[in-house]
Write an enzyme that holds these catalytic residues in place. Structure first.
Site, PDB file in Angstrom:
ATOM      1  N   ARG A 176       0.863  -1.184   0.000  1.00 56.22           N
ATOM      2  CA  ARG A 176       0.000   0.000   0.000  1.00 56.22           C
ATOM      3  C   ARG A 176       0.894   1.226   0.000  1.00 56.22           C
ATOM      4  NH1 ARG A 176      -3.390   3.582   3.266  1.00 56.22           N
ATOM      5  NH2 ARG A 176      -5.310   3.912   2.067  1.00 56.22           N
ATOM      6  N   GLY A 177       0.825   1.986  -1.061  1.00 55.97           N
ATOM      7  CA  GLY A 177       1.739   3.097  -1.246  1.00 55.97           C
ATOM      8  C   GLY A 177       1.733   4.116  -0.123  1.00 55.97           C
ATOM      9  N   GLU A 178       0.552   4.442   0.392  1.00 63.61           N
ATOM     10  CA  GLU A 178       0.465   5.462   1.446  1.00 63.61           C
ATOM     11  C   GLU A 178       1.177   5.033   2.716  1.00 63.61           C
ATOM     12  OE1 GLU A 178      -3.513   6.838   2.114  1.00 63.61           O
ATOM     13  OE2 GLU A 178      -4.003   6.780  -0.025  1.00 63.61           O
ATOM     14  N   ASP A 179       1.334   3.726   2.906  1.00 66.77           N
ATOM     15  CA  ASP A 179       1.979   3.216   4.124  1.00 66.77           C
ATOM     16  C   ASP A 179       3.496   3.119   3.988  1.00 66.77           C
ATOM     17  OD1 ASP A 179      -0.541   2.970   5.129  1.00 66.77           O
ATOM     18  OD2 ASP A 179      -0.607   0.790   5.099  1.00 66.77           O
ATOM     19  N   ARG A 206       5.424   3.392   0.642  1.00 64.13           N
ATOM     20  CA  ARG A 206       6.025   3.732  -0.647  1.00 64.13           C
ATOM     21  C   ARG A 206       7.377   4.448  -0.495  1.00 64.13           C
ATOM     22  NH1 ARG A 206       3.175   4.716  -5.040  1.00 64.13           N
ATOM     23  NH2 ARG A 206       1.342   5.411  -3.838  1.00 64.13           N
ATOM     24  N   GLU A 257      -4.971  -7.382  -5.952  1.00 66.11           N
ATOM     25  CA  GLU A 257      -3.635  -7.905  -6.240  1.00 66.11           C
ATOM     26  C   GLU A 257      -3.378  -9.181  -5.451  1.00 66.11           C
ATOM     27  OE1 GLU A 257      -0.736  -4.059  -7.258  1.00 66.11           O
ATOM     28  OE2 GLU A 257      -0.569  -5.109  -5.343  1.00 66.11           O
ATOM     29  N   GLY A 271      -7.281   3.100  -9.878  1.00 64.37           N
ATOM     30  CA  GLY A 271      -8.711   3.264 -10.075  1.00 64.37           C
ATOM     31  C   GLY A 271      -9.456   2.235  -9.263  1.00 64.37           C
TER      32      GLY A 271
END
Length: 458
Positions: A31-34, A36, A97, A63
């Site tokens: 999860r990018g916000e966590d 990245r 994913e 999306g």
């Protein structure tokens, strides 16, 4: 490739795995916000430095629906790493994913490695804690079957053996993960002779030397008679530890290759093995500068095998200062003085096989079993004494006598006493030729002094 609706049989599955073409070694799910800009980025960079072709989807436009090309990318990856972070389950994209990754594991035998990044695996497995909070939202907005698929995928993935990142330096965790991935990818292993009788105890002694050192550049020398097993020890250790480094290269048979003016090729092989690509230059001096410049910031493993001249070392590893702290250089040679002259950190003397080990190795080649046949016991003992614990001699002798009668063995033994086998003699002569003139005189004096004395009882 198997369809998504029917699981192949084990035989077809293993067959398809062996011929499947992969676009990536590793697929990173996170999860990018966590993570990245911290853990996952550092992991990606470290994998890339190790030459591991890794895909991360943070450049794709997000999306509601996961893109079909991303699903194909997952299918075309050998390994998937799933970084479970606190808010991983809040992302529908991540959960899609994961569902695809678990599907690929079940139907295509893809390797899946979970990383529990400051989360309890039980929260992932049972969807408790922050994962429960995420699903309380999904259950109001997403189809029930899809939600159940996500939950099943989380449970299955969290039950796999993985990595736990909680306390301690993240760099240490990343190094552990990277080394684990490297081993999973089956790095290029050097071929090892199947007949490694007596090697285990010698390996343990040698690896103890490697373990007891600081984080400086470690330079280890292995010395001993030709055919004693120096290269075998170096190969086994190289295969076992190469994944602990940012790059590794085994330069074999340096003495013989240097005779043919191959120093330039040795430099290029070293750079190609560690950098992963061809580096062009025209002379050895230029090669030295490139090696120092390109490898100076990398933690590397270099084995320089069968060296008999200091200059052979100087052109590829002139000084430990050329390399990054934590690097290891292993040198094999017949000449202990060369190791002293170069300034090795630790020297290890390779010794011959003990009697019982020697008899076993000889018997494997002479009789294709671990002990001599009953009628050949006495003659086998004589052959083993003649070989003096030298693995090469034991193999050559055993192979040459296989299938012969007892009388033929007796004739061969008399012949060997008078005229040693050429293959063995050539190996031993290299050690003699490497002596300086005064040492040769001393050697010949000793040999002639004992000429005629009884050495063998059989």
């Amino acid at each position: 490739m198997a369809s998504s609706t029917q699981k192949p049989s084990s035989s077809s599955s293993s067959s398809s795995t062996s011929i499947r073409k992969y676009n990536f070694d590793v697929f990173l799910s996170f999860r990018g916000e966590d993570t990245r800009n911290n853990f996952t980025d550092h992991l990606f960079v470290n994998l890339h430095r190790m030459g591991i072709n890794t895909f991360r989807d943070d450049q794709l436009e997000r999306g509601e629906e996961i893109k079909s090309e991303l699903l194909r990318t997952i299918e075309k990856s050998r390994i998937s790493i799933v970084v479970f972070s606190k808010d991983y389950a809040r992302s529908k994209w991540c959960l899609d994913e994961l569902a695809k990754i678990v599907e690929c594991r079940e139907e295509m035998e893809q390797i899946v490695l979970p990383v529990f990044y400051h989360v309890d695996p039980s929260d992932v497995r049972k969807q408790t804690g922050s994962f429960r909070e995420a699903f309380s939202i999904h259950e109001r907005n997403v189809d029930e079957k899809k939600v159940q698929r996500w939950k099943d995928s989380l449970t299955k993935a969290s039950n796999l053996s993985g990595f736990h990142v909680n306390d301690g330096y993240e760099s240490k965790h990343i190094e552990e993960i990277t080394n684990g991935i490297c081993k999973r990818l089956n790095p290029k292993l050097l071929p090892i002779d199947d007949d490694m009788v007596g090697i285990d105890s010698r390996l343990e002694d040698f690896k103890l030397l490697l373990d007891n050192h600081s984080n400086d550049v470690l330079v280890v020398g292995i010395y001993g008679t030709g055919g004693i097993g120096k290269t075998t020890i170096a190969k086994i250790v190289y295969n076992e530890i190469q994944c602990q480094f940012n790059g590794a290269c085994f330069l074999e048979d340096v003495r013989e290759r240097s005779k043919n003016g191959c120093q330039l090729q040795l430099q290029k092989q070293l750079l190609r093995g560690i950098v992963g690509q061809e580096v062009e230059f025209s002379d050895t001096n230029e090669g030295i500068n490139i090696i120092k410049g390109r490898l100076g910031s990398k933690k590397v493993l270099i084995v320089i095998d069968d060296v008999d001249q200091l200059q052979q070392l100087k052109s590829v590893a002139g000084s430990p200062n050329w390399f990054c702290p934590g690097s290891t250089i292993i040198i094999t040679t017949r000449d202990q003085r060369l190791l002293v002259e170069y300034g090795v950190t630790i020297s290890y003397k390779a010794t011959g096989l003990h009697y019982r080990e020697a008899l076993q190795l000889f018997s494997r080649h002479a009789f294709e079993q671990n002990d001599p046949k009953e009628d050949y016991v006495g003659l086998s003992n004589c052959m083993v004494q003649y070989a003096q614990g030298l693995p090469l001699a034991l193999k050559v002798l055993g192979s040459s006598l296989r299938g012969m009668t007892v009388d033929e063995w007796k004739c061969a033994l008399d012949k060997f006493k008078k005229n040693p086998m050429k293959k063995i003699n050539d190996v031993l002569r290299i050690s003699f030729d490497g002596l300086d003139p005064s040492q040769k005189e001393v050697f010949l004096d000793i040999a002639c002094f004992f000429k005629g004395e009884c050495k063998m009882s059989c």
